[in-house]
Design a protein around this motif. Structure first.
Motif, PDB file in Angstrom:
ATOM      1  N   MET A   1       0.823  -1.207   0.000  1.00  0.00           N
ATOM      2  CA  MET A   1       0.000   0.000   0.000  1.00  0.00           C
ATOM      3  C   MET A   1       0.861   1.262   0.000  1.00  0.00           C
ATOM      4  N   LEU A   2       1.945   1.235   0.762  1.00  0.00           N
ATOM      5  CA  LEU A   2       2.851   2.392   0.788  1.00  0.00           C
ATOM      6  C   LEU A   2       3.542   2.576  -0.558  1.00  0.00           C
ATOM      7  N   LEU A   3       4.011   1.465  -1.150  1.00  0.00           N
ATOM      8  CA  LEU A   3       4.655   1.554  -2.458  1.00  0.00           C
ATOM      9  C   LEU A   3       3.669   2.015  -3.525  1.00  0.00           C
ATOM     10  N   GLY A   4       2.416   1.581  -3.388  1.00  0.00           N
ATOM     11  CA  GLY A   4       1.409   1.958  -4.368  1.00  0.00           C
ATOM     12  C   GLY A   4       1.137   3.446  -4.416  1.00  0.00           C
ATOM     13  N   CYS A   5       1.484   4.164  -3.352  1.00  0.00           N
ATOM     14  CA  CYS A   5       1.286   5.615  -3.340  1.00  0.00           C
ATOM     15  C   CYS A   5       2.287   6.338  -4.228  1.00  0.00           C
ATOM     16  N   VAL A   6       3.395   5.684  -4.577  1.00  0.00           N
ATOM     17  CA  VAL A   6       4.450   6.366  -5.341  1.00  0.00           C
ATOM     18  C   VAL A   6       4.931   5.560  -6.544  1.00  0.00           C
ATOM     19  N   MET A   7       4.340   4.394  -6.807  1.00  0.00           N
ATOM     20  CA  MET A   7       4.890   3.500  -7.837  1.00  0.00           C
ATOM     21  C   MET A   7       3.751   2.811  -8.571  1.00  0.00           C
ATOM     22  N   ASP A   8       3.941   2.500  -9.860  1.00  0.00           N
ATOM     23  CA  ASP A   8       2.917   1.799 -10.626  1.00  0.00           C
ATOM     24  C   ASP A   8       2.971   0.307 -10.347  1.00  0.00           C
ATOM     25  N   SER A   9       1.909  -0.403 -10.754  1.00  0.00           N
ATOM     26  CA  SER A   9       1.752  -1.821 -10.405  1.00  0.00           C
ATOM     27  C   SER A   9       2.844  -2.694 -11.003  1.00  0.00           C
TER      28      SER A   9
ATOM     29  N   GLY B   1      -3.286   1.078  -5.200  1.00  0.00           N
ATOM     30  CA  GLY B   1      -2.303   2.099  -5.536  1.00  0.00           C
ATOM     31  C   GLY B   1      -2.698   2.953  -6.722  1.00  0.00           C
ATOM     32  N   LEU B   2      -3.586   2.434  -7.587  1.00  0.00           N
ATOM     33  CA  LEU B   2      -4.005   3.184  -8.763  1.00  0.00           C
ATOM     34  C   LEU B   2      -4.984   4.307  -8.428  1.00  0.00           C
TER      35      LEU B   2
END
Length: 441
Positions: A332-340, A383-384
């Motif tokens: 969830m944290l990575l999804g705030c700054v990175m694509d899938s 994240g999207l």
């Protein structure tokens, strides 16, 4: 310095590069190459680069990626989205919030021939948003439902991220597609339920429903969607009927979608050039990220960091739910700054060995790998639509410039609640993602 310490150090360096907005594929490649030299020296790195990239890109299964991307480009330019929305609206548009529900259903249908969340959100927003505005839907619900519905593009098969996960996890692509059906259907139904709840709590948010259609009109709208139904049946039915492999199915699907787009006039003029250019740039971007991920993962394997992390988790005696909760929070944290796609390539080589080493509900290694792929993909959906990146939100805002970003993010909050409930269900009841595989696999 130990190998694992070097691995952690280079991981921090890579995060720093990402913070400086270095492209993810380049950041992973530079970090991996520098770490490889640190651990083994320059000559081993040159020997690796001599063979490994060719070995990766000559992999037959990877040819499915540009084919599915081309299929999605043809679908986007072929006008197939409007027929899907008309069919959904004919059946449920007269319900309270029914037109927004029809938008979600059409996103699911379009995702079945597209495989890209961004393309699904962009295409369907052009078709559905004007209708929702005309029927006086609140901007937050109209934009939020389409941003959330667009995420179905990476979950409903065929899905490009699932193909990449299958290659990384060394799993069968067809089995992963089959496992994604039930979570995908649950996602669409969950979003429709959210719309029903929101429009009942706040009746003004849904606007008046469209006129009720006769069964004859409904049948005609279904007939009008025949290209989508035919393409989906040929691609998915052909794979599970044993007629052809996923790669062959992708080529046939791309051809069929191209013919449908040509018949609708979507390939006239600049249409064909845009489809080919979009496919080429998308494939190049994915392959660059894949090359960087391979370099980074080779270094991480050399440093023994993933193996030591998995052993540490087992030694600490953490329960499977604790480990999964930690992994989900990280995603969830990575999804705030990175694509899938970047998240898959960056994390699967580290997290998958940890998950495979856990005892979880009596699942075998293959079942755990497939189930974890479903959990990871659902978390990546979040994240999207979460800030600060939220790529689907930016897509919707680009189409509806009069709707502020804050309004769209506020509109997706109820749909995030649905996603969290679905994640809990998949974690507690892994059979949800395995039932189709066990019945038809």
């Amino acid at each position: 310095m130990t190998g694992s310490a070097i691995g952690l150090t280079m991981g921090v360096v890579m995060m720093g590069m990402l913070a400086l907005r270095v492209q993810i594929g380049i950041a992973m490649f530079i970090t991996g190459a520098a770490g490889y030299v640190w651990v083994s020296g320059m000559d081993p790195l040159l020997a690796y680069l001599k063979n490994a990239p060719y070995g990766r890109f000559s992999l037959y299964d990877l040819s499915v990626v540009p084919l599915f991307l081309l299929m999605g480009q043809f679908a986007t330019h072929g006008g197939l989205s409007r027929a899907l929305f008309k069919a959904g609206n004919a059946f449920i548009g007269h319900w309270r919030g029914g037109m927004a529900m029809a938008g979600v259903a059409s996103c699911a249908g379009f995702g079945a021939i597209c495989g890209s969340s961004l393309a699904t959100a962009a295409t369907m927003s052009h078709v559905v948003l004007p209708e929702l505005k005309r029927h006086q839907y609140k901007p937050s619900l109209a934009a939020g439902s389409l941003a959330a519905g667009g995420t179905l593009g990476i979950l409903i098969p065929p899905s490009v991220p699932l193909v990449i996960y299958a290659i990384l996890a060394e799993q069968n692509i067809a089995k992963l597609f089959l496992a994604a059906f039930v979570p995908g259907i649950l996602a669409a139904l969950g979003y429709m339920l959210v719309i029903a709840v929101v429009t009942r709590v706040d009746p003004a948010s849904g606007g008046p429903g469209s006129p009720k259609h006769s069964w004859g009109e409904r049948l005609q709208t279904v007939i009008d969607t025949w290209p989508v139904l035919l393409i989906f049946t040929v691609v998915i039915g052909g794979i599970y009927g044993g007629l052809f492999t996923p790669t062959e199915a992708a080529s046939i699907g791309a051809l069929a979608t191209g013919v449908a787009a040509w018949r609708s006039g979507g390939l006239k003029g600049e249409g064909l050039r845009q489809c080919l250019y979009g496919t080429a740039t998308g494939t190049g971007m994915m392959f660059l990220i894949l090359l960087g991920a391979d370099m980074l993962n080779s270094f991480m394997a050399l440093s023994q960091l993933p193996a030591e992390a998995a052993a540490w988790v087992q030694e600490m005696g953490f329960g499977p739910f604790t480990v999964l909760l930690a992994i989900i929070v990280i995603y969830m944290l990575l999804g705030c700054v990175m694509d899938s796609l970047s998240m898959i390539l960056l994390t699967v080589p580290i997290f998958l060995p940890i998950v495979l080493g856990m005892e979880y509900w009596g699942l075998g290694l293959e079942e755990k790998a497939i189930w974890f792929g479903m959990v990871a993909l659902v978390v990546m959906e979040i994240g999207l639509i979460t800030p600060p990146v939220g790529m689907n939100v930016y897509i919707i805002n680009g189409v509806a410039k009069d709707i502020p970003m804050a309004t769209i993010f506020r509109g997706v909050l109820p749909f995030l609640a649905s996603d969290i409930v679905r994640i809990v269900l998949l974690v507690v009841f892994p059979s949800i993602s395995l039932v189709a595989l066990r019945v038809f696999g």
